[in-house]
Design an enzyme around this catalytic site. Sequence first.
Site, PDB file in Angstrom:
ATOM      1  N   ASP A 166     -74.276  10.119 -18.354  1.00  0.00           N
ATOM      2  CA  ASP A 166     -73.051   9.962 -19.159  1.00  0.00           C
ATOM      3  C   ASP A 166     -73.107  10.771 -20.457  1.00  0.00           C
ATOM      4  OD1 ASP A 166     -72.446   8.066 -17.174  1.00  0.00           O
ATOM      5  OD2 ASP A 166     -73.309   6.450 -18.354  1.00  0.00           O
ATOM      6  N   GLU A 218     -63.196   6.650 -13.326  1.00  0.00           N
ATOM      7  CA  GLU A 218     -63.807   6.284 -14.596  1.00  0.00           C
ATOM      8  C   GLU A 218     -64.087   7.537 -15.432  1.00  0.00           C
ATOM      9  OE1 GLU A 218     -67.367   4.229 -13.441  1.00  0.00           O
ATOM     10  OE2 GLU A 218     -68.409   6.053 -12.834  1.00  0.00           O
TER      11      GLU A 218
END
Length: 357
Positions: A54, A228
């Site tokens: 991420d 997402e």
Amino acid sequence: MCMSKMLFLPSIGSLLLLFWTCATNQTPESQLPDQPDVESDSLFLNPIHTHGPDPWVFQTEGQYFLTFTTGVNVTLYRSSEMSNLSGAFKKVIWTPPSTGPNSQNIWAPEIHRVHGKWYVYYAADDGNNENHRMFVLENSHEDPMAGQWVDSGELKLPDNRWAIDGTIFEHEDQLYYLWSGWEGVTNIRQNIYICKMSDPLTPTGKRVLLTSPELSWETNGVIPTVTEGPQMLKKDDRLFIVYSAGGCWTDGYTLGMLSARKDADLMDPASWEKSPQPVFIQNPEGNAFGPGHNGFFTSKDGTEDWIIYHANGFAGQGCGNKRSARIQPFLWKDDGTPDFGQPHPLYQKLTKPSGEY
């Protein structure tokens, strides 16, 4: 040597002639001009961080500030070069409390500078995934590596539902917040939502559903289905939301894209057009499996656009710390949309961002 292959020479005379020819054709090393070390000066290797799930980068005044998911804290990196983090200054700027709603599973922190202050938005829970929400830290110091990071608590998003991967952006003097969340209280599907914000700490109005996993490459045969990691990208008169889909635990995790005109109503789902095909997919031959959860930055001189993302080096490595952070430049198509190409092969050299060599 003047010869690259071995030759059979039938006489001593011809051997002497060969040596004389080589000697007269060679230039003494002292007379050769200095050659630039092109490989060390202008090239680099991915990954830029071997454990970088991420990844997020914020750039300002010639400095890059990076964050990754550690799961246990918020760690901030500062570097003047994106292609070389070996000399980056690293600091844990926040450690969660031992108990409470934001004590565990610290995911996808992002650092932003909004209206003169620093903010970090991150997802966390109390050990129960159903309680995942977005939280925020703030720091009024000019240098995010200095000053005090204050835990400002939960970001009270509309409807108070499960939420992760939040990001803030400003357009036409209005703040907006994007995130991935559940429609209800059951983990069936992750959607992309948007809401307005009156300031960096205060969401306002209703949340609006922008997109859900519906295409085959988004659903990817997984349950729950997932969209997402939304990220904003702007170019000329277009806005793009680049998001991840397909489940990070699969090799088919990939990037999708929504696009809108800059004068559109961003709170109207009809303003956003979904690309029917993914815009960035795995490259098994290049050791890039499940590429996703990206961010964007420009080269130091502002002439190049780059994407940062994570990917696994081998199949089946899932959502763990095997995901490494990688960067590569991207171009723009004639129709005004980004062309990310395919993930660059791991350990195949790339030219550094312009201004870093």
